[in-house]
Scaffold this motif. Structure first.
Motif, PDB file in Angstrom:
ATOM      1  N   GLY A 137     -10.886  20.691  56.411  1.00 43.11           N
ATOM      2  CA  GLY A 137     -11.508  21.217  57.633  1.00 43.11           C
ATOM      3  C   GLY A 137     -12.925  20.693  57.809  1.00 43.11           C
ATOM      4  O   GLY A 137     -13.322  20.304  58.919  1.00 43.11           O
ATOM      5  N   LEU A 138     -13.689  20.657  56.729  1.00 38.78           N
ATOM      6  CA  LEU A 138     -15.051  20.118  56.798  1.00 38.78           C
ATOM      7  C   LEU A 138     -15.016  18.610  57.038  1.00 38.78           C
ATOM      8  O   LEU A 138     -15.848  18.068  57.771  1.00 38.78           O
ATOM      9  CB  LEU A 138     -15.818  20.426  55.506  1.00 38.78           C
ATOM     10  CG  LEU A 138     -16.209  21.894  55.319  1.00 38.78           C
ATOM     11  CD1 LEU A 138     -16.853  22.115  53.951  1.00 38.78           C
ATOM     12  CD2 LEU A 138     -17.167  22.354  56.421  1.00 38.78           C
ATOM     13  N   VAL A 171     -22.631  21.102  67.724  1.00 40.76           N
ATOM     14  CA  VAL A 171     -22.871  22.442  67.182  1.00 40.76           C
ATOM     15  C   VAL A 171     -21.838  23.454  67.692  1.00 40.76           C
ATOM     16  O   VAL A 171     -21.206  24.147  66.879  1.00 40.76           O
ATOM     17  CB  VAL A 171     -24.334  22.892  67.424  1.00 40.76           C
ATOM     18  CG1 VAL A 171     -24.524  24.356  67.057  1.00 40.76           C
ATOM     19  CG2 VAL A 171     -25.288  22.012  66.617  1.00 40.76           C
ATOM     20  N   PRO A 172     -21.603  23.532  69.023  1.00 37.56           N
ATOM     21  CA  PRO A 172     -20.544  24.450  69.479  1.00 37.56           C
ATOM     22  C   PRO A 172     -19.171  24.092  68.907  1.00 37.56           C
ATOM     23  O   PRO A 172     -18.396  24.972  68.537  1.00 37.56           O
ATOM     24  CB  PRO A 172     -20.548  24.294  71.000  1.00 37.56           C
ATOM     25  CG  PRO A 172     -21.851  23.687  71.329  1.00 37.56           C
ATOM     26  CD  PRO A 172     -22.259  22.860  70.151  1.00 37.56           C
ATOM     27  N   PHE A 173     -18.890  22.780  68.823  1.00 42.23           N
ATOM     28  CA  PHE A 173     -17.606  22.384  68.241  1.00 42.23           C
ATOM     29  C   PHE A 173     -17.493  22.887  66.808  1.00 42.23           C
ATOM     30  O   PHE A 173     -16.458  23.443  66.408  1.00 42.23           O
ATOM     31  CB  PHE A 173     -17.422  20.859  68.248  1.00 42.23           C
ATOM     32  CG  PHE A 173     -16.212  20.439  67.439  1.00 42.23           C
ATOM     33  CD1 PHE A 173     -14.939  20.540  67.975  1.00 42.23           C
ATOM     34  CD2 PHE A 173     -16.350  20.033  66.111  1.00 42.23           C
ATOM     35  CE1 PHE A 173     -13.820  20.224  67.211  1.00 42.23           C
ATOM     36  CE2 PHE A 173     -15.232  19.714  65.344  1.00 42.23           C
ATOM     37  CZ  PHE A 173     -13.965  19.810  65.892  1.00 42.23           C
ATOM     38  N   LEU A 174     -18.575  22.710  66.041  1.00 40.77           N
ATOM     39  CA  LEU A 174     -18.552  23.091  64.625  1.00 40.77           C
ATOM     40  C   LEU A 174     -18.275  24.588  64.472  1.00 40.77           C
ATOM     41  O   LEU A 174     -17.450  24.996  63.653  1.00 40.77           O
ATOM     42  CB  LEU A 174     -19.882  22.718  63.956  1.00 40.77           C
ATOM     43  CG  LEU A 174     -19.943  22.939  62.440  1.00 40.77           C
ATOM     44  CD1 LEU A 174     -18.982  21.993  61.730  1.00 40.77           C
ATOM     45  CD2 LEU A 174     -21.364  22.739  61.916  1.00 40.77           C
ATOM     46  N   HIS A 200     -14.625  25.189  65.397  1.00 39.47           N
ATOM     47  CA  HIS A 200     -13.716  24.612  64.401  1.00 39.47           C
ATOM     48  C   HIS A 200     -13.741  25.429  63.106  1.00 39.47           C
ATOM     49  O   HIS A 200     -12.687  25.721  62.531  1.00 39.47           O
ATOM     50  CB  HIS A 200     -14.104  23.155  64.132  1.00 39.47           C
ATOM     51  CG  HIS A 200     -13.131  22.433  63.255  1.00 39.47           C
ATOM     52  ND1 HIS A 200     -11.828  22.205  63.608  1.00 39.47           N
ATOM     53  CD2 HIS A 200     -13.268  21.879  62.012  1.00 39.47           C
ATOM     54  CE1 HIS A 200     -11.205  21.549  62.640  1.00 39.47           C
ATOM     55  NE2 HIS A 200     -12.058  21.350  61.651  1.00 39.47           N
ATOM     56  N   LEU A 201     -14.928  25.809  62.661  1.00 38.76           N
ATOM     57  CA  LEU A 201     -15.017  26.587  61.420  1.00 38.76           C
ATOM     58  C   LEU A 201     -14.378  27.955  61.584  1.00 38.76           C
ATOM     59  O   LEU A 201     -13.815  28.503  60.626  1.00 38.76           O
ATOM     60  CB  LEU A 201     -16.474  26.710  60.960  1.00 38.76           C
ATOM     61  CG  LEU A 201     -17.127  25.387  60.506  1.00 38.76           C
ATOM     62  CD1 LEU A 201     -18.541  25.621  60.024  1.00 38.76           C
ATOM     63  CD2 LEU A 201     -16.296  24.690  59.433  1.00 38.76           C
ATOM     64  N   GLU A 249      -5.491  27.550  69.490  1.00 34.32           N
ATOM     65  CA  GLU A 249      -5.861  27.950  68.136  1.00 34.32           C
ATOM     66  C   GLU A 249      -6.428  26.791  67.321  1.00 34.32           C
ATOM     67  O   GLU A 249      -6.429  26.824  66.095  1.00 34.32           O
ATOM     68  CB  GLU A 249      -4.645  28.527  67.424  1.00 34.32           C
ATOM     69  CG  GLU A 249      -4.278  29.933  67.849  1.00 34.32           C
ATOM     70  CD  GLU A 249      -3.142  30.471  66.994  1.00 34.32           C
ATOM     71  OE1 GLU A 249      -3.440  31.234  66.061  1.00 34.32           O
ATOM     72  OE2 GLU A 249      -1.990  30.091  67.248  1.00 34.32           O
ATOM     73  N   GLY A 250      -6.879  25.743  68.023  1.00 32.42           N
ATOM     74  CA  GLY A 250      -7.496  24.617  67.334  1.00 32.42           C
ATOM     75  C   GLY A 250      -6.571  23.975  66.323  1.00 32.42           C
ATOM     76  O   GLY A 250      -5.366  23.848  66.556  1.00 32.42           O
TER      77      GLY A 250
END
Lengths: 109, 148
Positions: free
Chosen positions: A48-49, A97-100, A103-104, B52-53
């Motif tokens: 994921g990272l 930043v918003p994506f991160l 995603h996290l 849900e990505g």
């Protein structure tokens, strides 16, 4: 100079990823089970990272690529190349930043 | 150098070529780059941000997308543009850093082989893909497969 280095490094990284990405996606042609097995092995925080890092590279490469085009084609491009690098960095922060965060949330949900 | 050149022969850096290959490669990098921004950002938005990505990605998700000619065309364009754009970029990197002729030739052969493999395999997968393969478990395939 450093934006040139970063453009090469991110480009090379994306190219290597694309190779792996097409190979693993090709597993849909083998069987649904084969594809799902491999994809679920990616669903952990470490990969994921890695995905976040890849998106970071893609966003930089995209905006810096536009900067290169503006330097090439816009009459004022070479004069403002340094300022445009800061615009690239700014847009990168605004998008990444918003994506991160999003995603996290998915990765750690 | 196999022969000694005649005296005062004009120096040629390289054999003159009649093609504009490098110019077209330069143009292609910019044109494909612009298209790829839209294609790749759209790809990331639909696959990693909306819904849900990354958690939603499985066979049923991919099959749902590739059941539509829209996403087939999208992904086919993305595949070809990205692979050629990327391979051409790596070609530049090889030209810059590999100094020996034989090393450059070996690396470019490897590059061409990998790009060929990815383009052929990717294109075949997109064109021959079946979202509802026979014998697959119902849980693994998209819900629309049951009505067939």
């Amino acid at each position: 100079m450093w934006s040139w280095v970063a453009h090469r490094v991110t480009g090379m990284l994306i190219f290597v990823f694309l190779f792996a990405h097409v190979l693993d996606t090709a597993l849909v042609r083998v069987s649904p089970e084969a594809y799902n097995t491999v994809i679920s092995s990616y669903k952990n925080p470490i990969v994921g990272l890695g995905e976040a890092g890849l998106v970071a590279a893609v966003i930089f490469h995209a905006f810096n690529g536009v900067r290169v085009m503006l330097v090439d084609f816009w009459s004022q491009g070479p004069r403002y190349q340094r300022q445009m690098l800061w615009v690239v960095v700014g847009l990168w922060v605004v998008l990444f930043v918003p994506f991160l965060v999003r995603h996290l949330m998915h990765v750690f949900a | 150098m196999s022969t000694i050149e005649a005296p005062r022969t004009q120096f040629r850096r390289s054999r003159a070529t009649r093609s504009n290959y490098e110019l077209w490669s330069w143009v292609f990098m910019r044109g494909s780059g612009l298209l790829l921004i839209a294609l790749v950002f759209g790809h990331l938005l639909v696959n990693l941000v909306l819904g849900e990505g990354i958690k939603q990605v499985d066979f049923a998700f991919v099959a749902g997308k590739w059941a539509s000619p829209f996403w087939q065309t999208w992904d086919l364009m993305m595949l070809w543009l990205a692979e050629i754009h990327g391979a051409n970029g790596v070609r530049t990197i090889i030209n810059d850093y590999a100094e020996k002729d034989r090393t450059r030739f070996a690396l470019k052969t490897l590059l061409l082989a990998s790009a060929g493999l990815i383009l052929v395999l990717g294109t075949l997968v997109i064109f021959t893909f079946d979202p509802c393969p026979t014998g697959a478990a119902t849980a693994d395939v998209p819900s629309f497969c049951q009505t067939r």
